[in-house]
Design a protein around this motif. Structure first.
Motif, short mmCIF file in Angstrom:
data_model
loop_
_atom_site.label_atom_id
_atom_site.label_comp_id
_atom_site.label_asym_id
_atom_site.label_seq_id
_atom_site.Cartn_x
_atom_site.Cartn_y
_atom_site.Cartn_z
N ALA A 1 0.83 -1.21 0.00
CA ALA A 1 0.00 0.00 0.00
C ALA A 1 0.86 1.25 0.00
O ALA A 1 0.56 2.23 -0.70
CB ALA A 1 -0.92 0.00 1.23
N THR A 2 1.95 1.23 0.77
CA THR A 2 2.84 2.40 0.82
C THR A 2 3.53 2.63 -0.52
O THR A 2 3.60 3.75 -1.01
CB THR A 2 3.88 2.22 1.94
OG1 THR A 2 3.20 1.99 3.18
CG2 THR A 2 4.75 3.44 2.06
N LEU A 3 4.04 1.54 -1.10
CA LEU A 3 4.74 1.67 -2.38
C LEU A 3 3.79 2.14 -3.48
O LEU A 3 4.10 3.07 -4.24
CB LEU A 3 5.38 0.34 -2.77
CG LEU A 3 6.56 -0.12 -1.91
CD1 LEU A 3 7.04 -1.50 -2.37
CD2 LEU A 3 7.71 0.88 -1.99
N PHE A 4 2.63 1.50 -3.57
CA PHE A 4 1.67 1.89 -4.60
C PHE A 4 1.14 3.29 -4.36
O PHE A 4 1.06 4.11 -5.29
CB PHE A 4 0.52 0.88 -4.64
CG PHE A 4 -0.68 1.38 -5.41
CD1 PHE A 4 -0.65 1.43 -6.79
CD2 PHE A 4 -1.82 1.81 -4.75
CE1 PHE A 4 -1.74 1.90 -7.52
CE2 PHE A 4 -2.92 2.27 -5.45
CZ PHE A 4 -2.88 2.31 -6.83
N GLY A 5 0.74 3.57 -3.14
CA GLY A 5 0.12 4.86 -2.85
C GLY A 5 1.04 6.04 -3.08
O GLY A 5 0.67 7.02 -3.72
N THR A 6 2.26 5.94 -2.54
CA THR A 6 3.18 7.07 -2.69
C THR A 6 3.65 7.23 -4.14
O THR A 6 3.73 8.35 -4.65
CB THR A 6 4.39 6.88 -1.77
OG1 THR A 6 5.01 5.60 -2.02
CG2 THR A 6 3.98 6.96 -0.32
N THR A 7 3.95 6.11 -4.80
CA THR A 7 4.43 6.20 -6.19
C THR A 7 3.34 6.76 -7.11
O THR A 7 3.59 7.67 -7.90
CB THR A 7 4.86 4.81 -6.69
OG1 THR A 7 5.89 4.29 -5.84
CG2 THR A 7 5.40 4.90 -8.11
N ALA A 8 2.13 6.21 -6.99
CA ALA A 8 1.03 6.69 -7.85
C ALA A 8 0.70 8.13 -7.54
O ALA A 8 0.43 8.93 -8.46
CB ALA A 8 -0.20 5.79 -7.66
N GLY A 9 0.70 8.49 -6.26
CA GLY A 9 0.38 9.87 -5.89
C GLY A 9 1.41 10.86 -6.39
O GLY A 9 1.06 11.96 -6.87
N ILE A 10 2.69 10.51 -6.29
CA ILE A 10 3.75 11.41 -6.77
C ILE A 10 3.66 11.58 -8.28
O ILE A 10 3.76 12.70 -8.81
CB ILE A 10 5.13 10.87 -6.35
CG1 ILE A 10 5.30 10.97 -4.83
CG2 ILE A 10 6.25 11.64 -7.05
CD1 ILE A 10 6.53 10.28 -4.31
N LEU A 11 3.48 10.48 -9.01
CA LEU A 11 3.36 10.56 -10.46
C LEU A 11 2.15 11.39 -10.87
O LEU A 11 2.23 12.21 -11.81
CB LEU A 11 3.26 9.15 -11.06
CG LEU A 11 4.53 8.30 -11.04
CD1 LEU A 11 4.24 6.90 -11.56
CD2 LEU A 11 5.63 8.96 -11.86
N ALA A 12 1.03 11.20 -10.19
CA ALA A 12 -0.17 11.96 -10.53
C ALA A 12 0.02 13.44 -10.26
O ALA A 12 -0.49 14.29 -11.01
CB ALA A 12 -1.37 11.43 -9.73
N ALA A 13 0.77 13.78 -9.20
CA ALA A 13 1.00 15.19 -8.88
C ALA A 13 1.96 15.83 -9.88
O ALA A 13 1.73 16.96 -10.33
CB ALA A 13 1.57 15.32 -7.46
N VAL A 14 3.04 15.12 -10.21
CA VAL A 14 4.01 15.66 -11.15
C VAL A 14 3.40 15.82 -12.55
O VAL A 14 3.65 16.80 -13.26
CB VAL A 14 5.27 14.76 -11.20
CG1 VAL A 14 6.22 15.22 -12.29
CG2 VAL A 14 5.97 14.77 -9.85
N LEU A 15 2.56 14.84 -12.93
CA LEU A 15 1.94 14.85 -14.26
C LEU A 15 0.46 15.23 -14.17
O LEU A 15 -0.36 14.73 -14.95
CB LEU A 15 2.09 13.46 -14.91
CG LEU A 15 3.52 12.93 -15.03
CD1 LEU A 15 3.54 11.51 -15.55
CD2 LEU A 15 4.36 13.85 -15.92
N ARG A 16 0.15 16.11 -13.24
CA ARG A 16 -1.25 16.44 -13.00
C ARG A 16 -1.90 17.05 -14.25
O ARG A 16 -1.28 17.80 -14.99
CB ARG A 16 -1.38 17.42 -11.84
CG ARG A 16 -0.60 18.71 -11.97
CD ARG A 16 -0.65 19.47 -10.65
NE ARG A 16 0.10 20.72 -10.68
CZ ARG A 16 1.41 20.82 -10.53
NH1 ARG A 16 2.13 19.71 -10.34
NH2 ARG A 16 2.02 22.00 -10.55
N GLY A 17 -3.16 16.66 -14.42
CA GLY A 17 -3.92 17.12 -15.57
C GLY A 17 -3.77 16.25 -16.79
O GLY A 17 -4.51 16.41 -17.76
#
Length: 314
Positions: A109-125
């Motif tokens: 959960a930590t690996l998926f959550g943090t990785t997906a969240g960071i990618l979504a924030a960097v590539l937001r929109g």
């Protein structure tokens, strides 16, 4: 940090006292006496009196709790009403299974959550951000037991990649152990990972829009280095707080997922104890789980202190 550790450990004793007392008092509200359940069809009054005396349920409630508390301080959590086996060894025998899948779920959960969240924030929109939003929305609505059934149907029965049920301890081989906890860990990790991804994205978007991040990138620093060395550390601080709540969900979810995968953990023991009203086992389970939750949250507090220097200074 030392002050933080001491304060958390000092709060552990009164918390466990309250939890154990509440469990003990609630057990007194059960409609049927434990002696009647143990006796089964033999409800002769003399037999019930003998069983009550053997179990100790014929004594006042406060006396029974005092005896239990005196034993618990020395590590004696009582004896099962039905198997006459000490509660401590029963919990120790099954705790490894529950800890394995709960720890596996926490890591995933930590690996998926943090990785997906960071990618979504960097590539937001963009497409990645929309895909993460769609995936996390679906994952948050999926019950762990339902996800577990789907995983067994596809990856265990159809593809044969993992065993559909059972648990292999680490002593049986690292590969076999990982294979036995893989599907339960994924089933547990999906919903908490989705919540962590949402929190990480929101936190990271706020950090990436701060002046010091934009200034560093404008001065020629590589964006990847700025994000990993500065933005991620500041952005993950609120995520650690959410992770503490998800640990409780993971432990509670593991008790249900164990039944789906026929794992001999604390979950199956808890269900058996509740159905049979085996009060000493229920009491020991509640205290053990409460202790685990407090200790894990203490560890997360230390991680939060590392990420946030203001906490260390206070």
């Amino acid at each position: 940090m030392l002050r933080l550790i001491i304060s958390r450990l000092a709060a552990l004793a009164p918390l466990l006292l309250i939890v154990s007392l509440a469990t003990f008092l609630l057990s007194a509200l059960l409609p049927e006496e434990p002696a009647a359940i143990v006796a089964g069809d033999n409800t002769d009054p003399a037999n019930l009196a003998r069983i009550s005396a053997r179990l100790g349920t014929d004594r006042p409630l406060i006396v029974r709790y005092g005896d239990w508390l005196a034993g618990a301080v020395t590590g004696d959590l009582g004896t099962s009403y039905f198997s006459s086996v000490p509660v401590g060894p029963q919990l120790a025998e099954r705790a490894g299974t529950t800890l394995s899948i709960a720890a596996g779920g926490l890591v995933l959960a930590t690996l998926f959550g943090t990785t997906a969240g960071i990618l979504a924030a960097v590539l937001r929109g963009g497409a990645v951000d929309r895909a993460v939003t769609l995936l996390t929305s679906t994952a948050m609505a999926a019950p762990p037991f339902w996800v577990g059934l789907l995983l067994v149907s596809f990856f265990a029965i159809r593809l044969g990649w993992f065993p559909p049920a059972g648990y292999v301890p680490p002593a049986g081989g690292l590969g076999a152990w990982l294979g036995s906890i893989a599907l339960p860990s994924v089933a547990l990790a999906l919903a908490p990972g989705a919540y962590l991804a949402r929190q990480t994205r929101g936190s990271m978007v706020g950090v990436l829009e701060r002046e010091y991040v934009r200034t560093a990138i404008a001065r020629g620093y590589r964006p990847g280095r700025v994000i990993l060395r500065h933005a991620v550390r500041n952005g993950l601080s609120p995520v650690v707080t959410l992770l503490g709540f998800q640990v409780t969900i993971l432990i509670g979810g593991s008790l249900v997922v164990e039944k789906v995968f026929a794992l001999p953990g604390l979950g199956s023991l808890a269900i058996e104890a509740v159905l049979r009203q085996d009060i000493p086992v229920v009491q020991g389970l509640v205290v053990t789980i409460a202790t685990a939750v407090v200790l894990v949250n203490l560890l997360l507090d230390l991680v939060y202190g590392y990420l946030n220097p203001k906490v260390r200074l206070s």
